[in-house]
Design a protein around this motif. Structure first.
Motif, PDB file in Angstrom:
ATOM      1  N   ASP A   1      35.280  33.158  27.107  1.00  0.00           N
ATOM      2  CA  ASP A   1      34.533  32.274  27.992  1.00  0.00           C
ATOM      3  C   ASP A   1      35.384  31.229  28.698  1.00  0.00           C
ATOM      4  OD1 ASP A   1      35.134  30.609  25.888  1.00  0.00           O
ATOM      5  OD2 ASP A   1      33.056  30.178  25.344  1.00  0.00           O
ATOM      6  N   ASP A   2      36.721  31.373  28.683  1.00  0.00           N
ATOM      7  CA  ASP A   2      37.600  30.435  29.388  1.00  0.00           C
ATOM      8  C   ASP A   2      38.700  31.250  30.049  1.00  0.00           C
ATOM      9  OD1 ASP A   2      39.287  28.399  30.265  1.00  0.00           O
ATOM     10  OD2 ASP A   2      38.857  27.124  28.547  1.00  0.00           O
ATOM     11  N   LEU A   3      38.539  31.534  31.351  1.00  0.00           N
ATOM     12  CA  LEU A   3      39.379  32.515  32.034  1.00  0.00           C
ATOM     13  C   LEU A   3      39.969  31.923  33.311  1.00  0.00           C
ATOM     14  CD1 LEU A   3      36.936  35.562  31.772  1.00  0.00           C
ATOM     15  CD2 LEU A   3      38.684  34.852  30.124  1.00  0.00           C
ATOM     16  N   PHE A   4      41.228  32.258  33.568  1.00  0.00           N
ATOM     17  CA  PHE A   4      41.931  31.786  34.765  1.00  0.00           C
ATOM     18  C   PHE A   4      42.456  32.980  35.551  1.00  0.00           C
ATOM     19  CE2 PHE A   4      46.148  29.699  36.272  1.00  0.00           C
ATOM     20  CZ  PHE A   4      45.645  29.559  37.569  1.00  0.00           C
ATOM     21  N   LEU A   5      42.002  33.127  36.780  1.00  0.00           N
ATOM     22  CA  LEU A   5      42.515  34.148  37.685  1.00  0.00           C
ATOM     23  C   LEU A   5      43.715  33.561  38.413  1.00  0.00           C
ATOM     24  CD1 LEU A   5      39.098  35.427  39.068  1.00  0.00           C
ATOM     25  CD2 LEU A   5      40.648  36.654  37.538  1.00  0.00           C
ATOM     26  N   ALA A   6      44.911  33.873  37.937  1.00  0.00           N
ATOM     27  CA  ALA A   6      46.125  33.198  38.393  1.00  0.00           C
ATOM     28  C   ALA A   6      46.764  33.918  39.577  1.00  0.00           C
ATOM     29  CB  ALA A   6      47.120  33.078  37.237  1.00  0.00           C
ATOM     30  N   TYR A   7      46.004  34.011  40.631  1.00  0.00           N
ATOM     31  CA  TYR A   7      46.542  34.514  41.899  1.00  0.00           C
ATOM     32  C   TYR A   7      45.606  34.033  43.004  1.00  0.00           C
ATOM     33  CZ  TYR A   7      42.985  38.265  42.305  1.00  0.00           C
ATOM     34  OH  TYR A   7      41.817  38.970  42.432  1.00  0.00           O
ATOM     35  N   PRO A   8      46.038  34.064  44.259  1.00  0.00           N
ATOM     36  CA  PRO A   8      45.156  33.600  45.327  1.00  0.00           C
ATOM     37  C   PRO A   8      44.074  34.622  45.627  1.00  0.00           C
ATOM     38  CG  PRO A   8      47.267  34.281  46.245  1.00  0.00           C
ATOM     39  CD  PRO A   8      47.410  34.336  44.750  1.00  0.00           C
ATOM     40  N   VAL A   9      42.923  34.434  45.021  1.00  0.00           N
ATOM     41  CA  VAL A   9      41.815  35.379  45.131  1.00  0.00           C
ATOM     42  C   VAL A   9      41.243  35.339  46.550  1.00  0.00           C
ATOM     43  CG1 VAL A   9      39.524  35.973  44.270  1.00  0.00           C
ATOM     44  CG2 VAL A   9      41.253  35.072  42.700  1.00  0.00           C
ATOM     45  N   TRP A  10      41.065  36.512  47.151  1.00  0.00           N
ATOM     46  CA  TRP A  10      40.354  36.573  48.426  1.00  0.00           C
ATOM     47  C   TRP A  10      38.892  36.895  48.123  1.00  0.00           C
ATOM     48  CZ3 TRP A  10      40.564  34.592  52.897  1.00  0.00           C
ATOM     49  CH2 TRP A  10      39.697  35.039  53.914  1.00  0.00           C
ATOM     50  N   ALA A  11      38.037  35.928  48.342  1.00  0.00           N
ATOM     51  CA  ALA A  11      36.643  36.015  47.881  1.00  0.00           C
ATOM     52  C   ALA A  11      35.739  36.573  48.977  1.00  0.00           C
ATOM     53  CB  ALA A  11      36.165  34.644  47.436  1.00  0.00           C
ATOM     54  N   GLY A  12      36.066  37.752  49.491  1.00  0.00           N
ATOM     55  CA  GLY A  12      35.254  38.374  50.519  1.00  0.00           C
ATOM     56  C   GLY A  12      34.565  39.617  50.001  1.00  0.00           C
ATOM     57  N   GLY A  13      33.558  40.088  50.736  1.00  0.00           N
ATOM     58  CA  GLY A  13      32.869  41.320  50.382  1.00  0.00           C
ATOM     59  C   GLY A  13      32.167  41.226  49.036  1.00  0.00           C
ATOM     60  N   PRO A  14      32.075  42.355  48.313  1.00  0.00           N
ATOM     61  CA  PRO A  14      31.390  42.354  47.015  1.00  0.00           C
ATOM     62  C   PRO A  14      32.032  41.426  45.990  1.00  0.00           C
ATOM     63  CG  PRO A  14      31.704  44.600  47.822  1.00  0.00           C
ATOM     64  CD  PRO A  14      32.492  43.710  48.725  1.00  0.00           C
ATOM     65  N   ARG A  15      33.330  41.139  46.178  1.00  0.00           N
ATOM     66  CA  ARG A  15      34.003  40.254  45.219  1.00  0.00           C
ATOM     67  C   ARG A  15      33.353  38.872  45.193  1.00  0.00           C
ATOM     68  NH1 ARG A  15      38.884  41.045  46.774  1.00  0.00           N
ATOM     69  NH2 ARG A  15      39.430  42.615  45.208  1.00  0.00           N
ATOM     70  N   ALA A  16      32.789  38.440  46.286  1.00  0.00           N
ATOM     71  CA  ALA A  16      32.131  37.133  46.319  1.00  0.00           C
ATOM     72  C   ALA A  16      31.003  37.069  45.296  1.00  0.00           C
ATOM     73  CB  ALA A  16      31.604  36.851  47.725  1.00  0.00           C
ATOM     74  N   ASP A  17      30.157  38.104  45.283  1.00  0.00           N
ATOM     75  CA  ASP A  17      29.057  38.134  44.316  1.00  0.00           C
ATOM     76  C   ASP A  17      29.578  38.215  42.888  1.00  0.00           C
ATOM     77  OD1 ASP A  17      27.234  38.071  46.412  1.00  0.00           O
ATOM     78  OD2 ASP A  17      27.090  40.257  46.514  1.00  0.00           O
ATOM     79  N   ARG A  18      30.648  38.980  42.696  1.00  0.00           N
ATOM     80  CA  ARG A  18      31.211  39.123  41.342  1.00  0.00           C
ATOM     81  C   ARG A  18      31.773  37.792  40.837  1.00  0.00           C
ATOM     82  NH1 ARG A  18      35.470  43.488  42.319  1.00  0.00           N
ATOM     83  NH2 ARG A  18      35.834  43.305  40.069  1.00  0.00           N
ATOM     84  N   LEU A  19      32.456  37.062  41.710  1.00  0.00           N
ATOM     85  CA  LEU A  19      32.991  35.760  41.318  1.00  0.00           C
ATOM     86  C   LEU A  19      31.879  34.786  40.965  1.00  0.00           C
ATOM     87  CD1 LEU A  19      35.861  35.311  43.919  1.00  0.00           C
ATOM     88  CD2 LEU A  19      36.144  35.331  41.437  1.00  0.00           C
ATOM     89  N   ARG A  20      30.838  34.788  41.771  1.00  0.00           N
ATOM     90  CA  ARG A  20      29.722  33.889  41.505  1.00  0.00           C
ATOM     91  C   ARG A  20      29.059  34.223  40.178  1.00  0.00           C
ATOM     92  NH1 ARG A  20      28.021  34.450  46.078  1.00  0.00           N
ATOM     93  NH2 ARG A  20      26.336  35.959  45.750  1.00  0.00           N
ATOM     94  N   ALA A  21      28.914  35.506  39.890  1.00  0.00           N
ATOM     95  CA  ALA A  21      28.325  35.916  38.615  1.00  0.00           C
ATOM     96  C   ALA A  21      29.212  35.507  37.446  1.00  0.00           C
ATOM     97  CB  ALA A  21      28.090  37.423  38.617  1.00  0.00           C
ATOM     98  N   LEU A  22      30.516  35.674  37.593  1.00  0.00           N
ATOM     99  CA  LEU A  22      31.442  35.251  36.536  1.00  0.00           C
ATOM    100  C   LEU A  22      31.354  33.755  36.290  1.00  0.00           C
ATOM    101  CD1 LEU A  22      34.842  37.143  37.055  1.00  0.00           C
ATOM    102  CD2 LEU A  22      33.538  36.989  34.933  1.00  0.00           C
TER     103      LEU A  22
END
Length: 357
Positions: free
Chosen positions: A76-97
């Motif tokens: 429950d404590d996660l770091f995505l250590a790169y410059p995430v491009w939050a477009g397309g379906p990834r936007a919904d996935r990030l919001r859910a995470l």
């Protein structure tokens, strides 16, 4: 017994693994740093649980898909250590995470920050600005961190991070110079955030080649470290001097299938070991029990090993191969066999294998 398993397979030495976990946690604690190991190396829930048991504050991950795998497993404590491009379906996935874990996300551009803010729509995530400390892959120049942070409208910017990837250098003093570059970059980036009124309370860095180095100056600016490969060690770390063969906790077990003229051919090739070979390495991997032997050629299912004047193992014998880059090797396997000596004691799924999106 491991003889009951067909080769090739990846094997974990649990004693060496525990030793590496304890050492990594102790190094971080001795420097007053939070320990947030990079789980892209092992992609394995069982190992991540052991890292938390040794004191890790959370996990670093390379992709949203990896984060989803570990979130599903209860982390429950996660770091995505790169410059995430939050477009397309990834936007919904990030919001859910962000709605179910404490999520940190990297940005390194105004465009990336704008896209991330639109994707999250107020979901509770933290943001770190990535700066370039000399690896020249991603990240802005440290003095520009404040400008990127200022563009993170509506986002909770908590600090800065970097990856001193140029620590993978065989030159004398190369690892130490990279560590110094990292410290300077984090300090300059933190000052850039402070100049626009943002407290840089998280300053994240670290790499497996720099992790074993003696502590830097008392003013070392990092607050957390994110080593990955040091959980297992690999041939690159050995040849850099960052680890010894005794530190290696994962090998590929292979069989000698052909012998000629001081050479042996193994049944483990690039589809088991990975194909990484930086120009400074001695070959495509090393043999744990034959430290002077070198893998001189690699095809998909075979490795050619030069033994020189040393005894060549006979056809049918098994050898333990240390991959050049253990992250690549782990990603090629569906499971890791846990061996206590020659006794199979467990099998761990590589749960985030292929989680590349």
């Amino acid at each position: 017994m491991s003889e009951d398993l067909d080769t090739p397979f990846l094997a974990v030495d649990p004693t060496a693994l525990e030793r590496n976990l304890a050492a990594g946690a102790a190094r971080a604690a001795s420097r007053g740093l939070a320990w947030r190991p990079h789980a892209k190396t092992h992609k394995c829930v069982e190992i991540a649980r052991r890292q938390l048991a040794h004191g890790a504050v959370g996990l670093t991950l390379a992709t949203v898909a990896e984060a989803e795998v570990f979130a599903d497993a209860g982390f429950d404590d996660l770091f995505l250590a790169y410059p995430v491009w939050a477009g397309g379906p990834r936007a919904d996935r990030l919001r859910a995470l962000a709605s179910r874990v404490r999520l940190r996300i990297g940005v390194d551009s105004v465009e990336g920050a704008t896209a991330l803010a639109a994707a999250l729509r107020g979901a509770p995530a933290e943001v770190l600005v990535e700066v370039d400390s000399g690896h020249h892959r991603t990240g802005v120049a440290p003095p520009e961190a404040g400008a990127v942070a200022a563009a993170c409208t509506g986002l909770d910017v908590v600090g800065v991070f970097t990856f001193p990837g140029h620590s993978y250098s065989p030159s004398p003093g190369g690892r130490g110079a990279a560590a110094d570059d990292e410290a300077e970059a984090l300090s300059d980036a933190a000052a850039s955030l402070a100049a626009i009124g943002i407290e840089p309370r998280v300053r994240s860095g670290g790499s497996s080649p720099t992790e074993p180095l003696p502590p830097g100056p008392a003013t070392y600016p990092a607050t957390e470290t994110r080593p990955g490969v040091s959980v297992f060690g690999d041939a690159q770390q050995v040849e850099l001097g960052a680890a010894g063969f005794d530190d290696v906790a994962l090998v590929a077990v292979a069989t000698v299938v052909s012998v000629r003229d001081g050479h042996a051919v193994l049944d483990a090739g690039s589809k088991t070991l990975g194909a990484d070979r930086p120009p400074w390495t001695s070959g495509f991997g090393r043999l744990l029990d034959h430290p002077h032997a070198t893998i001189v050629a690699l095809s998909e299912h075979h490795a050619t090993v030069a033994f020189g004047s040393a005894h060549v193992p006979p056809v049918g014998s098994r050898v333990r191969v240390v991959p050049n880059h253990v992250c690549a090797a782990a990603n090629l396997a569906s499971s890791l066999v846990v061996l206590d000596g020659d006794r199979v004691v467990d099998r761990w799924a590589v749960a985030a294998r292929g989680a590349n999106t």
